[in-house]
Design an enzyme around this catalytic site. Structure first.
Site, PDB file in Angstrom:
ATOM      1  N   SER A 145       0.844  -1.195   0.000  1.00  0.00           N
ATOM      2  CA  SER A 145       0.000   0.000   0.000  1.00  0.00           C
ATOM      3  C   SER A 145       0.875   1.239   0.000  1.00  0.00           C
ATOM      4  O   SER A 145       1.992   1.209   0.541  1.00  0.00           O
ATOM      5  CB  SER A 145      -0.879   0.018   1.255  1.00  0.00           C
ATOM      6  N   TYR A 159      -2.056  -0.472  10.371  1.00  0.00           N
ATOM      7  CA  TYR A 159      -2.201  -0.966   8.993  1.00  0.00           C
ATOM      8  C   TYR A 159      -0.984  -0.540   8.167  1.00  0.00           C
ATOM      9  O   TYR A 159      -0.384  -1.357   7.442  1.00  0.00           O
ATOM     10  CB  TYR A 159      -3.494  -0.407   8.388  1.00  0.00           C
TER      11      TYR A 159
HETATM   12  P1  NAP Z   1     -11.581  -5.693   0.296  1.00  0.00           P
HETATM   13  O1  NAP Z   1     -12.477  -5.228  -0.795  1.00  0.00           O
HETATM   14  O2  NAP Z   1     -11.925  -5.388   1.716  1.00  0.00           O
HETATM   15  O3  NAP Z   1     -11.371  -7.278   0.129  1.00  0.00           O
HETATM   16  C1  NAP Z   1     -10.536  -7.954   1.009  1.00  0.00           C
HETATM   17  C2  NAP Z   1     -10.459  -9.405   0.612  1.00  0.00           C
HETATM   18  O4  NAP Z   1      -9.530 -10.061   1.481  1.00  0.00           O
HETATM   19  C3  NAP Z   1     -11.787 -10.137   0.742  1.00  0.00           C
HETATM   20  O5  NAP Z   1     -11.929 -10.995  -0.367  1.00  0.00           O
HETATM   21  C4  NAP Z   1     -11.614 -10.935   2.044  1.00  0.00           C
HETATM   22  O6  NAP Z   1     -12.325 -12.184   2.046  1.00  0.00           O
HETATM   23  C5  NAP Z   1     -10.130 -11.229   1.995  1.00  0.00           C
HETATM   24  N1  NAP Z   1      -9.552 -11.533   3.314  1.00  0.00           N
HETATM   25  C6  NAP Z   1      -9.364 -10.723   4.377  1.00  0.00           C
HETATM   26  N2  NAP Z   1      -8.765 -11.388   5.375  1.00  0.00           N
HETATM   27  C7  NAP Z   1      -8.567 -12.651   4.916  1.00  0.00           C
HETATM   28  C8  NAP Z   1      -7.999 -13.820   5.485  1.00  0.00           C
HETATM   29  N3  NAP Z   1      -7.509 -13.830   6.729  1.00  0.00           N
HETATM   30  N4  NAP Z   1      -7.969 -14.945   4.731  1.00  0.00           N
HETATM   31  C9  NAP Z   1      -8.442 -14.969   3.467  1.00  0.00           C
HETATM   32  N5  NAP Z   1      -9.008 -13.879   2.873  1.00  0.00           N
HETATM   33  C10 NAP Z   1      -9.074 -12.753   3.605  1.00  0.00           C
HETATM   34  O7  NAP Z   1     -10.091  -5.136   0.107  1.00  0.00           O
HETATM   35  P2  NAP Z   1      -9.337  -4.504  -1.177  1.00  0.00           P
HETATM   36  O8  NAP Z   1      -9.524  -3.036  -1.118  1.00  0.00           O
HETATM   37  O9  NAP Z   1      -9.665  -5.252  -2.399  1.00  0.00           O
HETATM   38  O10 NAP Z   1      -7.820  -4.774  -0.726  1.00  0.00           O
HETATM   39  C11 NAP Z   1      -7.026  -5.814  -1.278  1.00  0.00           C
HETATM   40  C12 NAP Z   1      -5.582  -5.549  -0.886  1.00  0.00           C
HETATM   41  O11 NAP Z   1      -5.192  -4.263  -1.368  1.00  0.00           O
HETATM   42  C13 NAP Z   1      -5.327  -5.535   0.622  1.00  0.00           C
HETATM   43  O12 NAP Z   1      -4.088  -6.134   0.909  1.00  0.00           O
HETATM   44  C14 NAP Z   1      -5.277  -4.046   0.947  1.00  0.00           C
HETATM   45  O13 NAP Z   1      -4.530  -3.776   2.092  1.00  0.00           O
HETATM   46  C15 NAP Z   1      -4.624  -3.507  -0.311  1.00  0.00           C
HETATM   47  N6  NAP Z   1      -4.868  -2.081  -0.532  1.00  0.00           N
HETATM   48  C16 NAP Z   1      -6.120  -1.594  -0.749  1.00  0.00           C
HETATM   49  C17 NAP Z   1      -6.296  -0.223  -0.954  1.00  0.00           C
HETATM   50  C18 NAP Z   1      -7.647   0.397  -1.189  1.00  0.00           C
HETATM   51  O14 NAP Z   1      -7.731   1.643  -1.235  1.00  0.00           O
HETATM   52  N7  NAP Z   1      -8.712  -0.366  -1.365  1.00  0.00           N
HETATM   53  C19 NAP Z   1      -5.192   0.622  -0.924  1.00  0.00           C
HETATM   54  C20 NAP Z   1      -3.931   0.089  -0.707  1.00  0.00           C
HETATM   55  C21 NAP Z   1      -3.777  -1.263  -0.514  1.00  0.00           C
HETATM   56  P3  NAP Z   1     -13.947 -12.258   2.236  1.00  0.00           P
HETATM   57  O15 NAP Z   1     -14.541 -11.716   0.972  1.00  0.00           O
HETATM   58  O16 NAP Z   1     -14.239 -13.691   2.419  1.00  0.00           O
HETATM   59  O17 NAP Z   1     -14.253 -11.398   3.424  1.00  0.00           O
END
Ligand code: NAP
Length: 250
Positions: A145, A159
């Site tokens: 991130s 985080y």
């Molecule tokens: P999201 O929409 O909240 O989705 C998170 C996903 O991770 C979901 O599919 C969830 O599963 C899964 N998950 C969480 N904990 C888990 C575990 N212990 N075991 C297996 N699966 C797990 O998040 P996102 O925004 O797509 O983020 C994806 C990645 O990008 C993350 O690493 C996040 O830190 C990074 N990121 C996101 C942003 C942003 O602005 N969105 C920015 C920087 C970095 P379920 O569907 O079953 O709950």
């Protein structure tokens, strides 16, 4: 012998992981869609990929749990074949909080879910891909991130620190396995429109911050997926231990 490449994407039922699964399937990869709780989202995605002629499986596994991770990789071996690419994507966010209000339970949970999970999934991937263990090489892409650089003051430094650890893991592991046929790189998204911000207690966070983003908008999950795919593909064959920011200029 089936020569189709295989990708395992953690947390692929929703958000960035789901967009990445769609893209790899469109590029003719067999895809393991891992999820933790949201079986409906993962099943709907698998149905969508299969309807377009793609090959995929869904596997429920908590990547913070070592025995679940071992089962996740063994299931992928059996049902799809030898692993070519691991995308460490699953991550959690907790409500915005000052340090004074953070419990040890919260910090430990953040580290287990966002850091230990990447270590044990990478371990299982290296065992399968490394030429040292008879593997054919491969690629690991870690989703970190922009928070690793900013530190996320006044929002969630736990985080941000977890993502800083992923940047360091990327560098160290990349150099460790570079001579064993494995490239390890990192995509660092900025403000992306996904459900994650609701978990942080601020569902409209990206919309609120649009004016301070140089490109004047948040990013989409598809835009991050393109960066992840490039880092995993042969198009980036001379890159390892690198960070690709997808942050709109921040
Ligand atoms: P999201 O929409 O909240 O989705 C998170 C996903 O991770 C979901 O599919 C969830 O599963 C899964 N998950 C969480 N904990 C888990 C575990 N212990 N075991 C297996 N699966 C797990 O998040 P996102 O925004 O797509 O983020 C994806 C990645 O990008 C993350 O690493 C996040 O830190 C990074 N990121 C996101 C942003 C942003 O602005 N969105 C920015 C920087 C970095 P379920 O569907 O079953 O709950």
């Amino acid at each position: 012998m089936n020569s189709q490449k295989v990708v395992l994407i953690t947390g692929a039922g929703r958000g960035i992981g789901a967009a990445t699964a769609r893209l790899f399937a469109a590029k003719n990869y067999a895809v393991c869609i891992n999820y933790k709780t949201n079986v409906d989202a993962a099943s709907a995605l698998a149905k969508e990929i299969t309807a377009k002629g793609g090959r995929c499986i869904t596997v429920q596994a908590d990547v913070a749990c070592e025995s679940d991770v071992i089962r996740l990789f063994e299931t992928t071996d059996k049902q799809l074949g030898p692993l070519s690419v691991l995308v460490n994507n699953a991550g959690i966010l907790r409500p915005q909080s000052r340090l004074e209000d953070m419990t040890a339970e919260r910090v430990n949970s953040m580290l287990v879910n966002n850091v230990t999970s990447y270590f044990i999934c990478s371990r299982e991937a290296v065992k399968r891909m490394s030429t040292r263990h008879g593997g054919r090489g491969g690629a690991i892409v870690n989703v970190s991130s922009g928070a690793a650089r900013s530190g996320s003051p006044n929002e969630y430094i736990d985080y941000a620190a977890s993502k800083g650890a992923i940047d360091t893991l990327t560098k160290g592991l990349a150099l460790k396995v570079a001579a064993e046929g494995i490239r390890v790189n990192c995509a660092r998204p900025g403000f992306i429109y996904t459900d994650m911000h609701a978990d942080g207690g601020d569902a409209k966070r990206v919309e609120r911050l649009e004016p301070i983003i140089p490109l004047q908008r948040g990013g989409t999950a598809n835009e991050v997926a393109e960066a992840i795919y490039w880092l995993a593909s042969d198009k980036s064959s001379f890159s390892t231990g690198n960070y690709l920011d997808v942050t709109g200029g921040i």
